[in-house]
Design a protein around this motif. Structure first.
Motif, mmCIF file in Angstrom:
data_model
loop_
_atom_site.group_PDB
_atom_site.id
_atom_site.type_symbol
_atom_site.label_atom_id
_atom_site.label_comp_id
_atom_site.label_asym_id
_atom_site.label_seq_id
_atom_site.Cartn_x
_atom_site.Cartn_y
_atom_site.Cartn_z
ATOM 1 N N ARG A 95 0.698 14.176 -6.027
ATOM 2 C CA ARG A 95 1.149 12.916 -6.399
ATOM 3 C C ARG A 95 2.648 12.918 -6.762
ATOM 4 O O ARG A 95 3.281 11.871 -6.530
ATOM 5 N N ALA A 121 5.247 5.806 -4.140
ATOM 6 C CA ALA A 121 4.248 5.044 -4.825
ATOM 7 C C ALA A 121 4.950 4.201 -5.654
ATOM 8 O O ALA A 121 4.530 2.799 -5.833
ATOM 9 N N ILE A 181 -3.316 7.320 -6.338
ATOM 10 C CA ILE A 181 -3.354 8.278 -5.348
ATOM 11 C C ILE A 181 -4.567 9.266 -5.398
ATOM 12 O O ILE A 181 -4.588 9.939 -6.255
ATOM 13 N N ILE A 214 0.814 10.115 3.548
ATOM 14 C CA ILE A 214 0.773 9.009 2.539
ATOM 15 C C ILE A 214 2.109 8.130 2.786
ATOM 16 O O ILE A 214 1.890 6.670 3.102
#
Length: 223
Positions: free
Chosen positions: A5, A12, A20, A78
């Protein structure tokens, strides 16, 4: 999970991602990312001596290079996914697959269903994606200790990929639920690896065919 994260915090923020979530498949023949099973006795003795005497360095059962590689690759995937977002439709299907799983301990509580989310992009040139989830330990190869294996999950993905479809497997709430090879056994005498292959392929084809007609299933089986 916290390190993953942190590694994608900027991504993000830029993409308005509010959560997440990290999932693993809990294979019994994977690399130890917690340090629990890598020389636990030796590590415990060493760290007790370190705490008492200060004469030895504290050891971790986790391979730091492997862990960092996992963090970096997950974070990169991601970021890559955020850069390739597409519009499309999302479909949910489910099927009772109780012949393929069982709970080996009391109180025998389990979810018998396989769930499938299927994303179909509006752009016909883009691949669809299937996210499948069901409650089962991937432990068909558990007792072949010399192997490192993703177990049936790898072969399940291979089967789905054959339909030109991306695949993600999310581990369900397994408890003590494990596989019953059912039809994938076919009465054959199989070693652990062969059993994982057949079980994974069959679950992959079931996943593809959840909403198919009998004729479409026959065509898929033939292919």
């Amino acid at each position: 999970v916290r390190k993953i994260r942190a590694a994608v915090a900027d991504t993000a923020a830029q993409n308005n991602i509010v959560s997440i979530n990290v999932s693993v498949s809990h294979t019994h023949n994977g690399i130890d990312s917690q340090g629990v099973w890598t020389d636990p006795a030796g590590t415990t003795v060493n760290n007790l001596l370190s705490a008492v005497t200060g004469l030895t360095e504290v050891k971790s059962g986790v391979d730091a290079t492997f862990l960092q590689t996992m963090i970096d690759q997950t974070a990169a995937s991601i970021a890559d996914a955020c850069g390739r977002l597409e519009t499309g439709k999302l479909y949910l299907a489910e099927k009772d697959i109780s012949e393929y799983i069982h709970d080996r301990t009391y109180p025998y509580a389990l979810d018998n269903k396989l769930y499938r989310l299927r994303f179909v992009p509006d752009n016909s040139a883009s691949k669809p994606t299937i996210i499948a989830s069901f409650a089962c330990h991937p432990e068909t190869t558990s007792y072949a200790f010399k192997q490192i294996s993703a177990d049936f999950v790898y072969y399940m993905e291979q089967a789905v990929n054959r339909s030109d479809t991306n695949f993600i497997y999310i581990q369900g709430n397994v408890g003590t639920v494990t596989s019953s090879r059912s039809n994938s056994n076919d009465g054959l005498s199989l070693d652990d690896q062969e059993a994982a292959v057949r079980f994974g392929y069959e679950l992959g084809y079931i996943t593809l065919a959840l909403t198919s007609t009998k004729q479409q299933c026959a065509t898929l089986n033939t292919a």
